[in-house]
Design an enzyme around this catalytic site. Structure first.
Site, PDB file in Angstrom:
ATOM      1  N   LYS A 241       0.860  -1.204   0.000  1.00 43.57           N
ATOM      2  CA  LYS A 241       0.000   0.000   0.000  1.00 43.57           C
ATOM      3  C   LYS A 241       0.882   1.235   0.000  1.00 43.57           C
ATOM      4  O   LYS A 241       1.723   1.420   0.891  1.00 43.57           O
ATOM      5  CB  LYS A 241      -0.864   0.022   1.263  1.00 43.57           C
ATOM      6  CG  LYS A 241      -2.209  -0.683   1.091  1.00 43.57           C
ATOM      7  CD  LYS A 241      -3.031  -0.563   2.353  1.00 43.57           C
ATOM      8  CE  LYS A 241      -3.854   0.717   2.407  1.00 43.57           C
ATOM      9  NZ  LYS A 241      -4.502   0.881   3.737  1.00 43.57           N
TER      10      LYS A 241
HETATM   11  O1  G3P Z   1      -7.239   1.940   5.090  1.00 44.06           O
HETATM   12  C1  G3P Z   1      -7.136   3.277   5.395  1.00 44.06           C
HETATM   13  C2  G3P Z   1      -8.410   4.033   5.425  1.00 44.06           C
HETATM   14  O2  G3P Z   1      -9.435   3.145   5.678  1.00 44.06           O
HETATM   15  C3  G3P Z   1      -8.395   5.195   6.389  1.00 44.06           C
HETATM   16  O3  G3P Z   1      -9.503   5.182   7.196  1.00 44.06           O
HETATM   17  O4  G3P Z   1     -10.811   5.714   9.175  1.00 44.06           O
HETATM   18  O5  G3P Z   1      -8.503   6.588   9.006  1.00 44.06           O
HETATM   19  O6  G3P Z   1     -10.283   7.520   7.559  1.00 44.06           O
HETATM   20  P1  G3P Z   1      -9.780   6.331   8.277  1.00 44.06           P
END
Ligand code: G3P
Length: 226
Positions: A87
């Site tokens: 990633k």
């Molecule tokens: O996988 C990364 C993405 O899901 C970020 O999520 O919850 O930090 O906005 P969040």
């Protein structure tokens, strides 16, 4: 349609690998932090052991310069396995690294996508998955549905193998919207799945069916007992 879980928690991964048709496990450094000071490679190898080689494992790099990202990616591949999806955030260093790693035949997930332009570059660099940050985009007044719709058109138009992996979801409605607008996959915290599958109306329907059944066949008797 692919469902992935955004977690590095071994119990959640074991549990949801059994519960749902799971396609992948994703994480980022913030998600890893929730597990405390783990032995990183050992932990990721344990995740691979739980999910096997038919479920994709996506691990995010931490280095921020091109050379560092490539080194992180190679270290992940050497210490875990070469099927891992690396990633990488789509910025200057990131897109350069995505291009290199795809030319070398590795799997890549382009992440931290907030704009169509980032996604178009990632398609051109042949990223396997492209992860738009749904909730974060909404918070910035950027329409994630428009991005997903246009990017999926572009994937179809160019006959690209890239897939849209919706991410950063805060509720099940956002997940539905992503999939309905053209996302091929969605990664979410297990809380979203749990909330969706444990809603009281579902349980009430099950209880009502059981009450009717028991009124005829007796308490505790199921079809297999007949
Ligand atoms: O996988 C990364 C993405 O899901 C970020 O999520 O919850 O930090 O906005 P969040």
């Amino acid at each position: 349609m692919e469902f992935m879980i955004d977690t590095a928690n071994l119990e959640e991964i074991k549990n949801y690998n059994n519960l749902i048709p799971l396609s992948g496990v994703t994480s980022n450094p913030t998600i890893v932090k929730k597990e405390g000071k783990i032995d990183f490679y050992q932990h990721m190898r344990q995740i691979r052991k739980i999910i096997g080689d038919q479920i994709s494992l996506h691990i995010q790099v931490v280095a921020t310069d091109y050379e560092g990202i490539i080194k992180d990616a190679k270290a992940i591949i050497e210490n875990i396995d070469k099927e891992v999806y690396i990633k990488i955030p789509v910025n200057e260093a990131g897109i350069q690294a995505i291009k290199t790693l795809k030319n070398e035949g590795y799997h890549v997930t382009a992440t931290a996508v907030y704009t169509k332009f980032q996604a178009y570059l990632a398609i051109a660099a042949k990223a396997d998955y492209i992860a738009p940050y749904y909730n974060r985009m909404e918070n910035l007044n950027i329409d994630p549905n428009d991005l997903v719709k246009e990017v999926s058109k572009e994937i179809a138009r160019t006959n690209s193998n890239s897939k849209i992996l919706g991410a950063s979801f805060k509720n099940v409605n956002q997940v539905n919207s992503a999939l309905e607008n053209g996302a091929h996959a969605a990664t979410m915290s297990v809380d979203i799945i749990k909330t969706a599958l444990t809603m009281p109306s579902i349980q009430k329907a099950v209880n009502d069916f059981n009450k009717d059944w028991e009124s005829i066949f007796g308490n505790g008797l199921v079809i297999a007992d007949l």
